[in-house]
Write an enzyme that holds these catalytic residues in place. Structure first.
Site, PDB file in Angstrom:
ATOM      1  N   ARG A  76       0.837  -1.208   0.028  1.00  9.97           N
ATOM      2  CA  ARG A  76      -0.038  -0.082  -0.141  1.00  9.97           C
ATOM      3  C   ARG A  76       0.921   1.349  -0.133  1.00  9.97           C
ATOM      4  O   ARG A  76       1.923   1.298   0.877  1.00  9.97           O
ATOM      5  CB  ARG A  76      -0.867  -0.077   1.292  1.00  9.97           C
ATOM      6  CG  ARG A  76      -2.346  -0.552   0.956  1.00  9.97           C
ATOM      7  CD  ARG A  76      -3.267  -0.457   2.183  1.00  9.97           C
ATOM      8  NE  ARG A  76      -2.854  -1.442   3.223  1.00  9.97           N
ATOM      9  CZ  ARG A  76      -2.721  -1.026   4.446  1.00  9.97           C
ATOM     10  NH1 ARG A  76      -2.579   0.413   4.673  1.00  9.97           N
ATOM     11  NH2 ARG A  76      -2.388  -1.777   5.388  1.00  9.97           N
ATOM     12  N   TYR A 210      -1.071  -2.950  -7.526  1.00  7.57           N
ATOM     13  CA  TYR A 210      -1.207  -3.558  -6.202  1.00  7.57           C
ATOM     14  C   TYR A 210      -2.509  -3.457  -5.620  1.00  7.57           C
ATOM     15  O   TYR A 210      -3.034  -2.590  -5.300  1.00  7.57           O
ATOM     16  CB  TYR A 210      -0.087  -3.430  -5.095  1.00  7.57           C
ATOM     17  CG  TYR A 210      -0.300  -3.910  -3.799  1.00  7.57           C
ATOM     18  CD1 TYR A 210      -0.045  -5.286  -3.608  1.00  7.57           C
ATOM     19  CD2 TYR A 210      -0.736  -3.116  -2.801  1.00  7.57           C
ATOM     20  CE1 TYR A 210      -0.500  -5.825  -2.284  1.00  7.57           C
ATOM     21  CE2 TYR A 210      -1.016  -3.661  -1.474  1.00  7.57           C
ATOM     22  CZ  TYR A 210      -0.739  -4.935  -1.301  1.00  7.57           C
ATOM     23  OH  TYR A 210      -0.970  -5.552  -0.138  1.00  7.57           O
ATOM     24  N   LYS A 219      -9.485  -1.748   0.863  1.00  4.98           N
ATOM     25  CA  LYS A 219      -9.405  -0.587   2.200  1.00  4.98           C
ATOM     26  C   LYS A 219      -9.825   0.935   1.713  1.00  4.98           C
ATOM     27  O   LYS A 219      -9.771   1.655   2.635  1.00  4.98           O
ATOM     28  CB  LYS A 219      -7.586  -0.558   2.279  1.00  4.98           C
ATOM     29  CG  LYS A 219      -7.038  -1.670   3.054  1.00  4.98           C
ATOM     30  CD  LYS A 219      -7.958  -2.524   4.228  1.00  4.98           C
ATOM     31  CE  LYS A 219      -7.295  -3.025   5.073  1.00  4.98           C
ATOM     32  NZ  LYS A 219      -6.693  -4.374   4.512  1.00  4.98           N
ATOM     33  N   HIS A 238     -11.083  -3.250  11.202  1.00  3.42           N
ATOM     34  CA  HIS A 238     -10.022  -4.093  10.770  1.00  3.42           C
ATOM     35  C   HIS A 238      -9.947  -5.360  11.297  1.00  3.42           C
ATOM     36  O   HIS A 238      -8.944  -5.420  12.072  1.00  3.42           O
ATOM     37  CB  HIS A 238      -8.684  -3.334  10.731  1.00  3.42           C
ATOM     38  CG  HIS A 238      -7.624  -4.009   9.695  1.00  3.42           C
ATOM     39  ND1 HIS A 238      -6.383  -3.660   9.925  1.00  3.42           N
ATOM     40  CD2 HIS A 238      -7.708  -4.403   8.553  1.00  3.42           C
ATOM     41  CE1 HIS A 238      -5.475  -4.005   8.815  1.00  3.42           C
ATOM     42  NE2 HIS A 238      -6.517  -4.778   7.870  1.00  3.42           N
ATOM     43  N   SER A 260      -1.819  -4.822   9.676  1.00  5.17           N
ATOM     44  CA  SER A 260      -1.437  -5.657   8.415  1.00  5.17           C
ATOM     45  C   SER A 260      -0.130  -6.645   8.814  1.00  5.17           C
ATOM     46  O   SER A 260       0.767  -6.078   9.433  1.00  5.17           O
ATOM     47  CB  SER A 260      -1.113  -4.857   7.235  1.00  5.17           C
ATOM     48  OG  SER A 260      -2.209  -3.788   7.244  1.00  5.17           O
ATOM     49  N   CYS A 262       0.413  -9.167  10.877  1.00  3.95           N
ATOM     50  CA  CYS A 262       0.533  -9.464  12.283  1.00  3.95           C
ATOM     51  C   CYS A 262      -0.226 -10.516  13.063  1.00  3.95           C
ATOM     52  O   CYS A 262      -0.660 -10.611  14.225  1.00  3.95           O
ATOM     53  CB  CYS A 262       0.348  -8.166  13.086  1.00  3.95           C
ATOM     54  SG  CYS A 262       1.339  -6.902  12.937  1.00  3.95           S
ATOM     55  N   SER A 266      -4.016 -15.635  10.109  1.00  5.06           N
ATOM     56  CA  SER A 266      -3.243 -16.940  10.897  1.00  5.06           C
ATOM     57  C   SER A 266      -4.329 -17.151  11.900  1.00  5.06           C
ATOM     58  O   SER A 266      -4.641 -18.449  12.219  1.00  5.06           O
ATOM     59  CB  SER A 266      -1.887 -16.769  11.036  1.00  5.06           C
ATOM     60  OG  SER A 266      -1.396 -15.990  12.179  1.00  5.06           O
ATOM     61  N   ASP A 279     -10.530 -10.119   7.198  1.00  7.90           N
ATOM     62  CA  ASP A 279     -10.022  -8.523   7.280  1.00  7.90           C
ATOM     63  C   ASP A 279     -10.842  -7.385   7.528  1.00  7.90           C
ATOM     64  O   ASP A 279     -10.487  -6.596   8.340  1.00  7.90           O
ATOM     65  CB  ASP A 279      -9.469  -8.501   5.756  1.00  7.90           C
ATOM     66  CG  ASP A 279      -8.388  -7.358   5.530  1.00  7.90           C
ATOM     67  OD1 ASP A 279      -7.738  -6.981   6.629  1.00  7.90           O
ATOM     68  OD2 ASP A 279      -8.283  -6.552   4.490  1.00  7.90           O
ATOM     69  N   ASN A 374       5.561  -9.469   0.853  1.00 12.45           N
ATOM     70  CA  ASN A 374       3.985  -9.004   0.917  1.00 12.45           C
ATOM     71  C   ASN A 374       3.418  -9.881  -0.343  1.00 12.45           C
ATOM     72  O   ASN A 374       2.218  -9.263  -0.719  1.00 12.45           O
ATOM     73  CB  ASN A 374       3.909  -7.595   0.771  1.00 12.45           C
ATOM     74  CG  ASN A 374       2.527  -7.258   0.975  1.00 12.45           C
ATOM     75  OD1 ASN A 374       1.776  -7.802   1.902  1.00 12.45           O
ATOM     76  ND2 ASN A 374       1.938  -6.205   0.374  1.00 12.45           N
TER      77      ASN A 374
HETATM   78  C1  SPV Z   1      -3.652  -4.991   4.668  1.00 11.30           C
HETATM   79  O1  SPV Z   1      -2.541  -4.540   4.436  1.00 11.30           O
HETATM   80  O2  SPV Z   1      -4.038  -4.839   5.946  1.00 11.30           O
HETATM   81  C2  SPV Z   1      -4.258  -6.046   3.838  1.00 11.30           C
HETATM   82  C3  SPV Z   1      -4.159  -5.966   2.584  1.00 11.30           C
HETATM   83  O3  SPV Z   1      -5.326  -6.541   4.156  1.00 11.30           O
HETATM   84  S1  SPV Z   1      -4.112  -4.602   1.645  1.00 11.30           S
HETATM   85  O4  SPV Z   1      -5.244  -5.043   0.374  1.00 11.30           O
HETATM   86  O5  SPV Z   1      -3.028  -4.225   0.884  1.00 11.30           O
HETATM   87  O6  SPV Z   1      -4.748  -3.498   2.471  1.00 11.30           O
HETATM   88 MN    MN Z   2      -5.824  -5.600   6.052  1.00 11.83          MN
END
Ligand code: SPV
Ligand code: MN
Length: 611
Positions: A76, A210, A219, A238, A260, A262, A266, A279, A374
């Site tokens: 990002r 990306y 986001k 989030h 992100s 962290c 998982s 997410d 990433n």
């Molecule tokens: C994050 O970075 O928190 C994600 C991937 O979930 S992104 O789409 O890049 O935000």
């Molecule tokens: Mn995220």
């Protein structure tokens, strides 16, 4: 636009949607415009188009494809993601913004003619399940078939849902162009811009691919949703959503917010549990109960270290037939490879840097890894064998417990339950985390990240926190909040916990919802008793959990906590925060000071609090 596409557009019967499409056509000047409905043929068209245009390439395994983002477009872009604001604001957090007229002029100049010689795709989505009071609508225009295809895996179809708007303008709108391409990759990265118009519920994104930059629904929609949620008294967070499977078939739903990279995905994927989302969550109060839906329907997950041991469910999905987009990994002979997969990785292939070979150096002399840190996979949740049976329920699932966590190597203990809801909000609001590869920029720097949401908060921080504090008003069931930390290290820099230990923390917190475990009160909250964890480690992980490990992990690092509170005091000194929050900060600081006086030591064994 040919007749059929025009008819598809007109059929949604929404003059606002038609107007934004017309304006986008005038601005971007595409050679062709294709309107995508919810039909199988249309969705298949997008999938095929991405292959024809070379944005994705087929891999050997049925349904698997690979996509590459540009070398400098692997995360990002926080610097060039800005709010378009007509007047200055003070949100108490750093707001990256640009004066609206100026910003619009700039981004329009980049979008002007950006689709010449290209095909514009017009897509409709539902953010949340169909026929649900939680759900919002989104219109995405893009010239990237990869973007349109990814959104098809990650979000629910919304063409039919749009018809139900009855002509209203209550939808989000995203306009994206990958810009000029070379070898299928955006090249004008210096002109990458992502501009968010909160007043119009619109986002413009240009010269990038990306997904975190290009997919409006991820986001960018999230930022618009946070503002809407704050105005309407619900929460957009989030957060993962999961069913934790307790004794006798009991399922207890949890949500959890983590920055992100962290451990959010998982956690949601811990074996033995079921996943609703990984997410973004929308939470609402319904009949005195907090209920939640996953606004997405797929996962855009980090692939690094996904292997059969750490992430068996995802690994299974990534190594069997099914629709999966791999991005920024290594391919060799149509097979994808990534760092930490625990398989032999070939010494050459194609990756995000182009032709790759082992030992390849970037122009700073640093070795290029086989896959980017990433690098990601994109798949539908229903490809996973652990999807929760209520994942698409329009009424959502009831929330009984909430986790907050960051990447913290030296201060916070693995799990601590808050004393009250307000204390829990405080724990979430004071999350700190060491930066990761999910965004461009330096890694490993400790940053304050309230509710793991700092990058996305689109209202004053005080308003955002107030919205959480008052969320329990009229509630019949108040969820328990816990703070977790999976990244605590010993003096030698070794992690104190295994990746699967999360399973024990989840099951302990699940039992706490029903008062099945006693807890030890410490100045920072309620912690588990050794005997309970010992039993859980045997039951859940077949692992002997020693007193020494318990003491190492759950000792209160009072001095470190005090340093953290000093950092927090400095941060909040100049921010207008709700009184209840300020009181929590004061009370936390006082409890730590008193503990320090009473025990003298800097690190206090959990057994000392238990008598
Ligand atoms: C994050 O970075 O928190 C994600 C991937 O979930 S992104 O789409 O890049 O935000
Ligand atoms: Mn995220």
């Amino acid at each position: 636009m040919d007749k059929i596409d025009l008819q598809k557009l007109e059929e949604i019967n929404n003059k606002h949607a038609i107007k934004v499409v017309e304006e986008a056509i005038q601005l971007c000047k595409p050679t062709k415009v294709t309107v995508i409905t919810d039909s199988k043929e249309d969705i298949n068209y997008v999938r095929e188009l991405s292959l024809i245009k070379g944005e994705e390439t087929k891999l050997k395994m049925e349904g698997h494809t690979i996509h590459f983002d540009g070398y400098y477009d692997q995360g990002r872009d926080k610097v060039n993601t800005k709010y378009l604001l007509s007047k200055d604001v003070d949100w108490g957090i750093k707001v990256n913004s640009i004066e609206k007229e100026k910003g619009l002029k700039e981004i329009y100049s980049y979008l002007d003619g950006s689709m010449a010689g290209k095909e514009m795709l017009v897509r409709f989505f539902s953010l949340g399940p169909a026929n649900s009071i939680f759900s919002l609508k989104a219109l995405q225009i893009t010239d990237s078939a990869y973007v349109a295809h990814s959104e098809d895996l990650l979000y629910r179809q919304g063409y039919e849902e749009f018809k139900k708007l009855n002509g209203s303008s209550d939808f989000f709108f995203f306009l994206h162009s990958a810009g000029r391409l070379e070898n299928g990759v955006s090249v004008d990265i210096d002109k990458r811009r992502i501009y968010i118009d909160l007043e119009e519920n619109r986002v413009y994104s240009v010269n990038n691919q990306y997904a975190g930059n290009s997919l409006g629904l991820k986001k960018l929609a999230f930022r618009l949703a946070i503002k809407k949620a704050n105005e309407e008294g619900w929460l957009a967070e989030h957060m993962f959503i999961m069913g934790v499977h307790g004794p006798n078939g009991r399922i207890t739903y949890f949500t959890g917010a983590y920055p992100s990279a962290c451990g959010k995905t998982s956690t949601a994927m811990i074996p033995g549990q079921t996943v609703v989302g990984d997410d973004i969550a929308y939470l609402k109060k319904i009949d005195g109960v907090i209920r939640v839906v996953n606004m997405e329907s797929g996962i855009f997950g980090i692939i690094h270290s996904v292997n059969s041991e750490n992430d068996p469910v995802i690994y299974q999905a990534l190594t069997t037939p099914g629709e999966v987009i791999f991005s920024n990994v290594l391919t060799n002979n149509g097979v994808p490879y990534w760092g930490g997969m625990r398989k032999d990785i070939p010494d050459k292939g194609i990756n995000f840097s182009g032709e790759w070979f082992e030992g390849k150096k970037d122009n700073q002399g640093k070795e290029t890894p086989c896959s980017h840190k990433n690098a990601r996979y994109t798949l539908r949740l229903n490809e996973l064998n652990n999807i929760d049976s209520k994942a698409n329920d329009p009424d959502g699932v009831p929330v009984k417990a909430i986790f907050y966590g960051g990447r913290d190597s030296d201060t916070t203990i693995p799990i601590v339950e808050s004393l009250t809801w307000a204390h829990g909000v405080f724990l979430g609001a004071t999350v700190e985390s060491e930066t990761t590869a999910a965004t461009l920029g330096a890694r490993g720097v400790r940053k304050y990240n309230p509710m793991a949401n700092l990058d996305f908060i689109s209202v004053p921080l005080g308003t955002y926190i107030e919205n959480h504090l008052k969320f329990t008003k009229d509630l019949k069931v108040i969820p328990k909040i816990s703070a977790t930390n999976y990244f605590l290290k010993d003096k030698t820099g070794k992690y104190l916990n295994g990746k699967m230990d999360k399973r024990v923390w989840l099951l302990w917190a699940e039992g706490r919802v029903y008062d099945e475990y006693e807890a030890i009160e410490t100045p920072v909250g309620l912690i588990p008793k050794y005997e309970d964890l010992k039993k859980l480690f045997i039951r859940e992980l077949n692992k002997e959990y020693t007193r020494v490990e318990y003491i190492q992990q759950f000792s209160l690092r009072v001095g470190k906590y005090q340093e953290k509170m000093e950092r927090m005091s400095r941060i909040f000194e100049n921010i207008e925060m709700p009184t209840a929050f300020t009181e929590e900060l004061k009370a936390q600081t006082k409890r730590l000071r008193e503990t320090r006086i009473k025990f003298v030591e800097d690190i206090i064994s959990p057994f000392q609090f238990f008598r």
